[in-house]
Design a protein around this motif. Structure first.
Motif, short mmCIF file in Angstrom:
data_model
loop_
_atom_site.label_atom_id
_atom_site.label_comp_id
_atom_site.label_asym_id
_atom_site.label_seq_id
_atom_site.Cartn_x
_atom_site.Cartn_y
_atom_site.Cartn_z
N ALA A 15 0.86 -1.18 0.00
CA ALA A 15 0.00 0.00 0.00
C ALA A 15 0.90 1.22 0.00
CB ALA A 15 -0.91 0.00 1.23
N SER A 16 0.27 2.39 -0.07
CA SER A 16 1.07 3.62 -0.06
C SER A 16 1.52 4.01 1.34
CB SER A 16 0.28 4.77 -0.68
OG SER A 16 -0.89 5.06 0.09
N ILE A 17 0.94 3.41 2.40
CA ILE A 17 1.26 3.78 3.77
C ILE A 17 2.75 3.69 4.02
CG2 ILE A 17 0.96 1.44 4.68
CD1 ILE A 17 -0.38 2.76 7.14
N ASN A 18 3.24 4.57 4.92
CA ASN A 18 4.67 4.64 5.22
C ASN A 18 5.50 4.91 3.96
OD1 ASN A 18 3.85 3.95 7.76
ND2 ASN A 18 5.14 2.14 7.95
N SER A 19 4.89 5.69 3.07
CA SER A 19 5.58 6.02 1.81
C SER A 19 6.02 4.77 1.06
CB SER A 19 6.77 6.95 2.08
OG SER A 19 6.34 8.14 2.70
N TYR A 20 5.11 3.80 0.96
CA TYR A 20 5.31 2.56 0.21
C TYR A 20 6.40 1.66 0.80
CZ TYR A 20 2.59 4.93 -3.48
OH TYR A 20 1.61 5.59 -4.19
N THR A 21 6.59 1.73 2.11
CA THR A 21 7.68 0.92 2.69
C THR A 21 7.22 -0.12 3.71
OG1 THR A 21 8.12 2.50 4.49
CG2 THR A 21 9.31 2.84 2.39
N LEU A 22 5.93 -0.23 4.01
CA LEU A 22 5.48 -1.17 5.03
C LEU A 22 5.88 -2.59 4.61
CD1 LEU A 22 3.84 -1.68 7.65
CD2 LEU A 22 1.85 -2.01 6.16
N PRO A 23 6.73 -3.28 5.37
CA PRO A 23 7.24 -4.58 4.92
C PRO A 23 6.29 -5.73 5.23
CG PRO A 23 8.31 -3.94 6.98
CD PRO A 23 7.37 -2.83 6.62
#
Length: 874
Positions: A488-496
């Motif tokens: 998703a876009s959350i965390n600037s696309y970094t949620l692992p």
């Protein structure tokens, strides 16, 4: 969304992430069986019911226009006149009045406070740390609070020390609505020892006056908390103020209105007039009455740190105002409103935050002549439906259209002001149609959720299919260099997350299968190759299985942030499904080498799952090859739908789930509590969807129907009704309390299950160029429906008669061909198609009829209307 990847508090294990255990079978795996998957994409709106029609339109739940008004006044308190005027435009005004309240008593200068523990500071929106220490409970600011840091390790103490003795008839405790102490004692210091002055149990009040048996002279007061209400992340005590004295009833005028079901958009109030001094109005929202308090059940401000104190504020000018509740401040940095909300119940109060003075005052008079909602989501009306469903079971009809409405609530435009505030805004999504996860929260498009919600969208409103494409393309465009695709876009696309790149593959095939958009497949084949041939091989062990922990993935989560590592059945069954679906995408593009490689790897992984993860003693797949023995709904269901399990293993696994997971409100997602306490009492409709598909496809239609009735019947009967919950916890409660999203797209799997499996209509080639109609009726007497396709709608109408006759009428659009599979239950039957004998009781005479697995397959049916009649042979 269940999970809170960047929240202030630690997340409860098992809190879903957005997952989607997308209902079973990947599209390619289905198509490969000749009994495909899904249903269709883009064609005709509306649609005439096939043969005999039906009143399906009466089940549509969406509002008739974007102006949505409340349907009832539930209660009032304080000085409120003519509350019912809020229900009738032009029917007069509702007036709220409040006298100026006396200032609450204050502790003398020099008073201090200490606590047994305090939560660590967090940074607010302004970047400055917010503290939660004991001093906040005596600072006179109701916007700050003491927050313990013991997470249910009670008792917790708060001790207030005055510089000189005070005479106290009692105290008043003001708490945060999400940290109310439910059991506590109050002690006073007599100069040599503590003396109990009061004891409180069963408290639910945010503001609780605690009288002493007699007035006490003391320099110290100690509050010992022994129990607190549960919050999404655990149990916390949150005391905003302790007042030295007994405060009278607050006298705040309040009126609670009910919109009848969950709605989403911008609240709108029209004020006819107000007294001088800008009296304040505070709005509190909730999806359920249980969590309707003096603060909203959830606001994005709770996660962003904006000082809203859980309500939306407005200062009403004397001349009145027409106020649409949009995000922002009304006066400098005072009088904040959060904007868009998903809710059913709205509480309107004449009140103001102390921090908003003098811009807003907590007293005066306001006259309201209208309240409504500006609905922002997809407006699903009978004319907008490209597909529909109707059956002899009224409950199933209600659940189908409840799922459609739930999904409409999450189909919306991506707007910076109402998406998740934790780094989710993205210029590549702003202004575009998307499928969010929930109406209330998190309001971010997660690819796992699309595995269910996109399929629901294709089957109901194919004109909105671009919302799914937007999300899939955007996530692919943000692929990491090593091939990993963000969830998703959350965390600037970094949620692992470990599993969601697999769902991107399956959802991509789903999209092409339903819409026929092979241009998307061609554009994103490089990303498909990098994720399947790059990232996932990097986390594959010597047994040929995905193993979480390899290549730095030990900290990666999944749809529920579950603490599982190593070889996990769910991850590997998802991998088989994704490889199969990736092969189907490649074959559509003529990339046979890629298709062959991925299909071969899918077979290898499936064999390794059966070798390493099958538990013969229990007759089910292990959740993990390491750690405590447990068996999960997700891995067992997907092993069946992805084709890993043969018929005997499928039967055994479903029998194990029957014996260990059945609850009054659905099937639990784990068979014991070894992964976290209460796991065996938690139900996700998300992970239940593939189990429903597995049951239908394994010839257990009635067990699937039973599971549907328990899962969706529970949600339909309980507040807020109609819409489908993110998760259900012990006793059938919302699994994360007030934080739970009660209208969540990943929980709408009942709709594709009923259309694809019970009604039986599925595509087997992109854009429905080829299709199958394979009803699995169970005990349902009849069903009919329509599935939209790019070629026009496919209609199906079947009926079981008492003499053993089964009739099916199919209407197929031009440019398509398909297969029909009608139940013969292993009996000797005759089959006629359009009056022509196709099976004479012993052999085929037309349509290459074949009897197998309790079904009669009829191949090569073209466009037009066809009637199939199955009768017991004489």
């Amino acid at each position: 969304m269940p999970s809170s990847p960047t929240g202030e508090e630690p997340r409860t294990p098992g809190t879903p992430r957005r997952t989607v255990l997308r209902a079973g079978l990947g599209g390619a795996a289905l198509a490969a069986t000749g009994l495909g998957l899904g249903a269709g994409p883009a064609a005709a709106n509306g649609g005439t019911p096939p043969q005999g029609g039906g009143s399906w339109a009466s089940y549509v739940q969406g509002p008739s226009s974007r102006t949505v008004r409340p349907v009832a006044v539930l209660r009032t308190s304080g000085d409120v006149t003519r509350p019912d005027a809020l229900l009738k435009p032009g029917g007069g005004t509702t007036v709220l009045r409040r006298k100026q309240p006396a200032a609450p008593p204050r502790w003398p200068d020099g008073t201090t406070a200490a606590a047994s523990s305090a939560h660590a500071p967090n940074n607010g929106d302004d970047g400055r740390p917010r503290t939660y220490d004991a001093a906040n409970a005596i600072d006179g600011d109701t916007g700050t609070f003491w927050n313990d840091d013991t997470i249910a390790a009670y008792p917790d103490t708060l001790t207030v020390t005055a510089p000189a003795a005070l005479r106290l008839p009692g105290i008043t405790v003001l708490s945060n609505a999400d940290g109310v102490p439910t059991a506590f004692t109050v002690e006073t210091w007599d100069g040599s020892s503590w003396q109990q002055a009061a004891s409180v149990t069963g408290n639910t009040e945010v503001r609780r006056a605690v009288p002493f048996a007699s007035t006490v002279s003391t320099t110290q007061v100690r509050i010992t908390v022994t129990a607190d209400q549960a919050t999404p992340q655990g149990e916390f005590t949150r005391i905003n103020e302790v007042y030295p004295g007994l405060l009278p009833d607050d006298g705040i005028p309040r009126v609670v209105v009910d919109f009848g079901k969950v709605v989403v958009g911008h609240p709108h109030l029209r004020f006819a007039s107000a007294s001088a001094g800008n009296p304040g109005v505070r709005l509190a929202f909730s999806e359920t009455l249980q969590f309707l308090t003096d603060r909203s059940d959830f606001t994005r401000a709770d996660q962003s740190g904006t000082p809203s104190q859980g309500t939306d504020q407005f200062a009403v000018p004397a001349g009145g105002a027409d106020w649409q509740d949009t995000k922002g401040y009304q006066s400098g940095t005072q009088v904040y409103a959060d904007g868009l909300h998903g809710f059913r119940y709205l509480q309107i109060s004449l009140d103001a935050l102390a921090s908003d003075a003098p811009a807003a005052q907590p007293y005066g008079e306001v006259a309201i002549d209208a309240v409504w909602l500006d609905f922002t989501a997809y407006l699903g009306t009978p004319a907008s439906y490209g597909g529909w469903f109707l059956s002899s079971d009224d409950d199933l009809n209600r659940y189908w259209f409840g799922a459609a409405y739930t999904n409409e609530l999450v189909t919306d435009t991506f707007r910076p002001d109402d998406v998740d505030p934790r780094g989710a805004d993205s210029p590549t999504l702003d202004g575009k149609p998307v499928l969010h996860d929930g109406a209330k929260r998190d309001r971010d498009p997660y690819v796992g959720d699309l595995a269910v919600s996109a399929r629901t969208l294709y089957l109901t409103h194919p004109d909105a299919a671009a919302a799914a494409r937007t999300v899939l393309a955007d996530l692919a465009d943000h692929q990491r260099a090593d091939g990993w695709i963000p969830p998703a876009s959350i965390n600037s696309y970094t949620l692992p997350l470990f599993d969601y790149p697999l769902w991107w593959v399956t959802c991509s095939w789903d999209y092409v299968l339903h819409t026929g958009d092979t241009g998307y497949a061609a554009a994103y084949h490089p990303q498909l190759t990098r994720v399947l041939d790059g990232w996932y091989p990097s986390v594959t062990d010597s047994d040929g299985l995905l193993s979480k922990g390899l290549n730095g993935t030990s900290g990666y989560g999944d749809y529920a942030f579950l603490g599982r590592t190593g070889q996990v059945t769910y991850y590997n069954a998802c991998y088989v499904q994704a490889l199969t679906d990736g092969a189907a995408l490649a074959r559509v593009l003529g990339r046979d080498a890629d298709a062959d490689r991925w299909a071969a790897r899918a077979a290898t992984v499936a064999a390794a799952i059966n070798s390493r993860l099958w538990d013969a003693a229990s007759g089910a797949y292990l959740d993990s090859s390491t750690g405590p023995v447990r068996h999960a709904q997700d891995g067992n269901a997907l092993a069946i739908t992805a084709g890993v399990a043969d018929a005997s293993r499928a039967a055994a696994a479903l029998a194990h789930l029957d014996a260990t997971t059945v609850l009054p409100y659905g099937n639990a997602f784990m068979d014991n509590d070894t992964i976290f306490d209460g796991a065996s009492q938690r139900v996700y409709a998300f992970t239940s969807y593939p189990e429903l598909v597995a049951r239908f496809r394994s010839g257990r239609a009635d067990s699937a129907l039973d599971q549907i009735r328990r899962t969706y019947g529970w949600m339909d009967r309980n507040d807020p009704g109609t819409t489908h919950w993110e998760g259900v916890g012990p006793g059938g409660s919302p699994y994360e309390g007030a934080y739970t999203s009660m209208a969540h797209g990943w929980s709408t799997g009942v709709l594709p299950a009923l259309t694809n499996e019970l009604l039986g209509v599925r595509p087997t080639a992109p854009g429905f160029a080829q299709w199958t109609v394979a009803p699995t009726p169970g005990s349902v007497a009849w069903a009919r429906g329509q599935v939209p396709t790019p070629h026009g709608p496919i209609g199906a109408d079947w009926r079981q008669l008492g003499d053993g006759t089964f009739t099916l009428t199919v209407h197929a659009p031009k440019g398509t061909r398909g297969t029909v599979a009608v139940p013969d239950s292993g009996r000797r039957v005759t089959v006629h198609v359009d009056g022509r004998t196709a099976w004479n009781g012993t052999e085929a005479t037309a349509y290459r009829a074949t009897s197998a697995g309790g079904r009669m397959l009829l191949r090569g049916l073209g466009a037009g209307t066809h009637t199939v009649v199955v009768r017991p042979a004489r």
